[in-house]
Design an enzyme around this catalytic site. Structure first.
Site, PDB file in Angstrom:
ATOM      1  N   ASP A  38       0.929  -1.370  -0.044  1.00 22.36           N
ATOM      2  CA  ASP A  38      -0.199   0.113   0.154  1.00 22.36           C
ATOM      3  C   ASP A  38       0.903   1.059   0.008  1.00 22.36           C
ATOM      4  O   ASP A  38       2.058   1.294   0.540  1.00 22.36           O
ATOM      5  CB  ASP A  38      -0.700   0.008   1.169  1.00 22.36           C
ATOM      6  CG  ASP A  38      -1.999   1.005   1.083  1.00 22.36           C
ATOM      7  OD1 ASP A  38      -3.075   0.491   0.792  1.00 22.36           O
ATOM      8  OD2 ASP A  38      -1.740   2.321   1.152  1.00 22.36           O
ATOM      9  N   GLY A  83      -7.541   2.030  -5.002  1.00 17.78           N
ATOM     10  CA  GLY A  83      -8.270   2.987  -5.847  1.00 17.78           C
ATOM     11  C   GLY A  83      -9.309   3.762  -5.132  1.00 17.78           C
ATOM     12  O   GLY A  83      -9.463   3.782  -3.943  1.00 17.78           O
ATOM     13  N   GLN A  86     -16.226   4.174  -3.799  1.00 12.78           N
ATOM     14  CA  GLN A  86     -17.503   4.916  -4.365  1.00 12.78           C
ATOM     15  C   GLN A  86     -18.086   5.607  -3.200  1.00 12.78           C
ATOM     16  O   GLN A  86     -18.247   4.939  -2.056  1.00 12.78           O
ATOM     17  CB  GLN A  86     -18.285   3.565  -4.566  1.00 12.78           C
ATOM     18  CG  GLN A  86     -19.670   4.026  -5.515  1.00 12.78           C
ATOM     19  CD  GLN A  86     -20.251   2.754  -5.924  1.00 12.78           C
ATOM     20  OE1 GLN A  86     -20.084   1.724  -5.600  1.00 12.78           O
ATOM     21  NE2 GLN A  86     -21.664   3.090  -6.269  1.00 12.78           N
ATOM     22  N   ARG A  92     -20.758   3.019  -9.866  1.00 11.67           N
ATOM     23  CA  ARG A  92     -19.449   2.684  -9.957  1.00 11.67           C
ATOM     24  C   ARG A  92     -18.925   3.196 -11.206  1.00 11.67           C
ATOM     25  O   ARG A  92     -17.610   3.478 -11.103  1.00 11.67           O
ATOM     26  CB  ARG A  92     -19.659   1.174 -10.238  1.00 11.67           C
ATOM     27  CG  ARG A  92     -20.099   0.463  -8.796  1.00 11.67           C
ATOM     28  CD  ARG A  92     -20.486  -1.151  -9.323  1.00 11.67           C
ATOM     29  NE  ARG A  92     -20.742  -1.727  -8.158  1.00 11.67           N
ATOM     30  CZ  ARG A  92     -22.139  -2.081  -7.661  1.00 11.67           C
ATOM     31  NH1 ARG A  92     -23.052  -1.591  -8.657  1.00 11.67           N
ATOM     32  NH2 ARG A  92     -22.517  -2.771  -6.743  1.00 11.67           N
ATOM     33  N   THR A 123     -11.402  -3.536  -7.629  1.00 11.42           N
ATOM     34  CA  THR A 123     -11.691  -2.007  -7.635  1.00 11.42           C
ATOM     35  C   THR A 123     -12.818  -1.915  -8.586  1.00 11.42           C
ATOM     36  O   THR A 123     -12.952  -2.436  -9.740  1.00 11.42           O
ATOM     37  CB  THR A 123     -10.619  -1.486  -7.845  1.00 11.42           C
ATOM     38  OG1 THR A 123      -9.579  -1.624  -6.956  1.00 11.42           O
ATOM     39  CG2 THR A 123     -10.818   0.115  -7.646  1.00 11.42           C
ATOM     40  N   ASN A 124     -13.652  -1.001  -8.222  1.00 13.80           N
ATOM     41  CA  ASN A 124     -14.774  -0.600  -9.220  1.00 13.80           C
ATOM     42  C   ASN A 124     -14.547   0.752 -10.002  1.00 13.80           C
ATOM     43  O   ASN A 124     -13.815   1.397  -9.451  1.00 13.80           O
ATOM     44  CB  ASN A 124     -16.069  -0.355  -8.395  1.00 13.80           C
ATOM     45  CG  ASN A 124     -16.699  -1.615  -7.768  1.00 13.80           C
ATOM     46  OD1 ASN A 124     -17.197  -2.559  -8.739  1.00 13.80           O
ATOM     47  ND2 ASN A 124     -17.383  -1.587  -6.674  1.00 13.80           N
ATOM     48  N   VAL A 126     -15.328  -2.289 -11.708  1.00 13.37           N
ATOM     49  CA  VAL A 126     -14.446  -3.801 -11.853  1.00 13.37           C
ATOM     50  C   VAL A 126     -14.519  -4.348 -13.449  1.00 13.37           C
ATOM     51  O   VAL A 126     -13.331  -4.683 -13.807  1.00 13.37           O
ATOM     52  CB  VAL A 126     -15.030  -5.004 -10.748  1.00 13.37           C
ATOM     53  CG1 VAL A 126     -16.169  -5.469 -11.348  1.00 13.37           C
ATOM     54  CG2 VAL A 126     -13.730  -5.905 -10.787  1.00 13.37           C
ATOM     55  N   ASP A 127     -15.518  -4.178 -14.004  1.00 14.50           N
ATOM     56  CA  ASP A 127     -15.465  -4.562 -15.370  1.00 14.50           C
ATOM     57  C   ASP A 127     -14.352  -3.808 -16.303  1.00 14.50           C
ATOM     58  O   ASP A 127     -13.535  -4.206 -16.974  1.00 14.50           O
ATOM     59  CB  ASP A 127     -16.736  -4.686 -15.972  1.00 14.50           C
ATOM     60  CG  ASP A 127     -17.776  -5.794 -15.233  1.00 14.50           C
ATOM     61  OD1 ASP A 127     -17.497  -6.911 -15.210  1.00 14.50           O
ATOM     62  OD2 ASP A 127     -18.689  -5.116 -14.596  1.00 14.50           O
ATOM     63  N   ASP A 152     -22.765 -10.328  -6.485  1.00 12.47           N
ATOM     64  CA  ASP A 152     -24.369  -9.972  -6.950  1.00 12.47           C
ATOM     65  C   ASP A 152     -24.859 -11.556  -6.974  1.00 12.47           C
ATOM     66  O   ASP A 152     -26.134 -11.471  -6.395  1.00 12.47           O
ATOM     67  CB  ASP A 152     -24.288  -9.635  -8.027  1.00 12.47           C
ATOM     68  CG  ASP A 152     -23.649  -8.282  -8.457  1.00 12.47           C
ATOM     69  OD1 ASP A 152     -23.935  -7.174  -8.143  1.00 12.47           O
ATOM     70  OD2 ASP A 152     -22.301  -8.464  -8.698  1.00 12.47           O
ATOM     71  N   GLY A 154     -24.017 -13.912  -5.148  1.00 15.95           N
ATOM     72  CA  GLY A 154     -24.040 -14.550  -3.703  1.00 15.95           C
ATOM     73  C   GLY A 154     -25.337 -13.763  -2.996  1.00 15.95           C
ATOM     74  O   GLY A 154     -26.047 -14.573  -2.292  1.00 15.95           O
ATOM     75  N   ARG A 155     -25.319 -12.630  -3.351  1.00 21.61           N
ATOM     76  CA  ARG A 155     -26.772 -11.717  -2.574  1.00 21.61           C
ATOM     77  C   ARG A 155     -27.888 -12.502  -3.227  1.00 21.61           C
ATOM     78  O   ARG A 155     -28.859 -12.762  -2.473  1.00 21.61           O
ATOM     79  CB  ARG A 155     -26.525 -10.320  -3.192  1.00 21.61           C
ATOM     80  CG  ARG A 155     -25.328  -9.590  -2.379  1.00 21.61           C
ATOM     81  CD  ARG A 155     -25.250  -8.289  -3.133  1.00 21.61           C
ATOM     82  NE  ARG A 155     -24.347  -7.323  -2.351  1.00 21.61           N
ATOM     83  CZ  ARG A 155     -23.526  -6.536  -2.629  1.00 21.61           C
ATOM     84  NH1 ARG A 155     -23.644  -5.998  -3.986  1.00 21.61           N
ATOM     85  NH2 ARG A 155     -22.905  -5.655  -1.973  1.00 21.61           N
ATOM     86  N   HIS A 179     -21.243  -5.398 -13.220  1.00 16.67           N
ATOM     87  CA  HIS A 179     -21.365  -5.199 -11.921  1.00 16.67           C
ATOM     88  C   HIS A 179     -21.689  -3.951 -11.673  1.00 16.67           C
ATOM     89  O   HIS A 179     -21.017  -3.059 -11.420  1.00 16.67           O
ATOM     90  CB  HIS A 179     -20.059  -5.803 -11.287  1.00 16.67           C
ATOM     91  CG  HIS A 179     -20.147  -5.331  -9.644  1.00 16.67           C
ATOM     92  ND1 HIS A 179     -21.095  -6.113  -8.898  1.00 16.67           N
ATOM     93  CD2 HIS A 179     -19.476  -4.867  -8.820  1.00 16.67           C
ATOM     94  CE1 HIS A 179     -20.961  -5.511  -7.720  1.00 16.67           C
ATOM     95  NE2 HIS A 179     -19.888  -4.856  -7.603  1.00 16.67           N
TER      96      HIS A 179
END
Length: 321
Positions: A38, A83, A86, A92, A123-124, A126-127, A152, A154-155, A179
């Site tokens: 970091d 990054g 949000q 995103r 990191t968003n 992400v795509d 998503d 999983g949710r 996403h």
């Protein structure tokens, strides 16, 4: 140089998501070595110290330290969680320009130190950032993976399990696409213990299509709800990243909805987007093509177009027919 016989994972970005990922990785003893990198060296050092103090309680002690980009040379996986965050009210995709600059610097530094493993991007957006990592790194597409819609999905499985009063592990259902706001549920293949969800709502009056639609909205908007309540999401995605990491390092050939590069699959070209893919030691072994119905295919095409419109401002992207 002889092949190393230990698995090393390098984390870049010790923020909320990165630190949660480190915690999950050590608790599950997924890798033998875990290095935290970091810009804020004190934060990385503090996390490494804190995690090491809990080693005695872990199932198998993981060698953990704070390091530099030089440590990526021997890494099997580099997971990028760094990054800009949000913010409330921010989508995103609003994060694109800020994070592309950050990612160019990170990926260049990783590659300059001889990295030859697999990138895992969290990191968003992400795509978009997974596509950028692929472009910046020059690595084969199968060795650059985004977390995609794993969280998503999983949710989705969790909420469907709550609705039908079954364990989410008995729910097989996927969210695919971006996403983000244009993601979509694959209702045509969603099942509970092998029984199609759409068939269940036909059999029982107390289950309704309206309820299913509300479940999807809650999945799609979950991040906004969590951000409003606690400022950020990190536990769920960290557990998803750990699951992806394990599938890769253990050569599982497990199928997960990750951000994968499409080259004609689903009639989509030249974009990273959330789809089911087989994960193993090579990265993405192959993309699994589900037979989508007409509405689902139309929504996936729309999602890909949204992503391509963003990408085309920064890269030379093929346009989908």
């Amino acid at each position: 140089m002889p092949k190393r016989n230990v698995n090393r994972v390098a984390l870049i970005g010790a923020g909320s998501v990165g630190s949660s990922y480190a915690f999950a990785m050590l608790n599950q003893a997924v890798a033998e070595e875990f290095v935290i990198i970091d810009l804020n060296e004190n934060k990385a050092m503090g996390d490494a110290m804190d995690l090491n103090h809990g080693k005695v309680f872990a199932p198998n002690p993981t060698k953990t330290w704070y390091g530099t980009y030089e440590d990526c040379r021997d890494a099997d996986i580099v997971c990028i969680c760094a990054g800009a965050n949000q913010k409330p009210g921010e989508t995103r995709l609003d994060l694109v320009k800020k994070n592309l600059v950050i990612f160019k610097s990170i990926v260049d530094d990783v590659m300059a130190n001889g990295f030859d493993g697999i990138f895992l991007v969290a990191t968003n957006p992400v795509d978009v950032l997974t596509y950028a990592t692929w472009k910046f790194s020059g690595l084969p597409k199968e060795r650059v993976i985004g977390s995609g819609t794993i969280l998503d999905s999983g949710r989705f499985r969790y909420l469907l399990g709550e609705y039908f009063d079954v364990s989410p592990s008995s729910v097989h259902a996927s969210i695919i696409g971006e996403h983000g706001d244009t993601e979509l549920p694959v209702w045509s293949h969603a099942t509970i213990g092998g029984v199609p969800v759409l068939e269940l709502i036909e059999r029982h009056d107390h289950y309704t299509k309206e309820d299913l639609d509300e479940i999807f909205v809650n999945v799609r908007d979950a991040a906004y709800q969590i951000i409003e309540k606690k400022g950020a999401t990190y536990y769920g995605i960290a557990m998803g990243l750990t699951r992806i990491t394990k599938a890769i390092l253990y050569n599982e050939n497990s199928i997960m909805t990750v951000s994968a590069y499409l080259n004609g699959e689903y009639n989509v070209d030249d974009v990273y987007i959330g789809v089911p893919a087989v994960l193993n030691r090579t990265g993405i072994r192959n993309v699994m093509e589900i037979n989508l119905n007409e509405e689902e295919q139309r929504k996936l095409n729309h999602s890909a177009t949204v992503l391509k419109d963003i990408l085309s401002e920064q890269f030379d992207v093929k346009q989908t027919n």
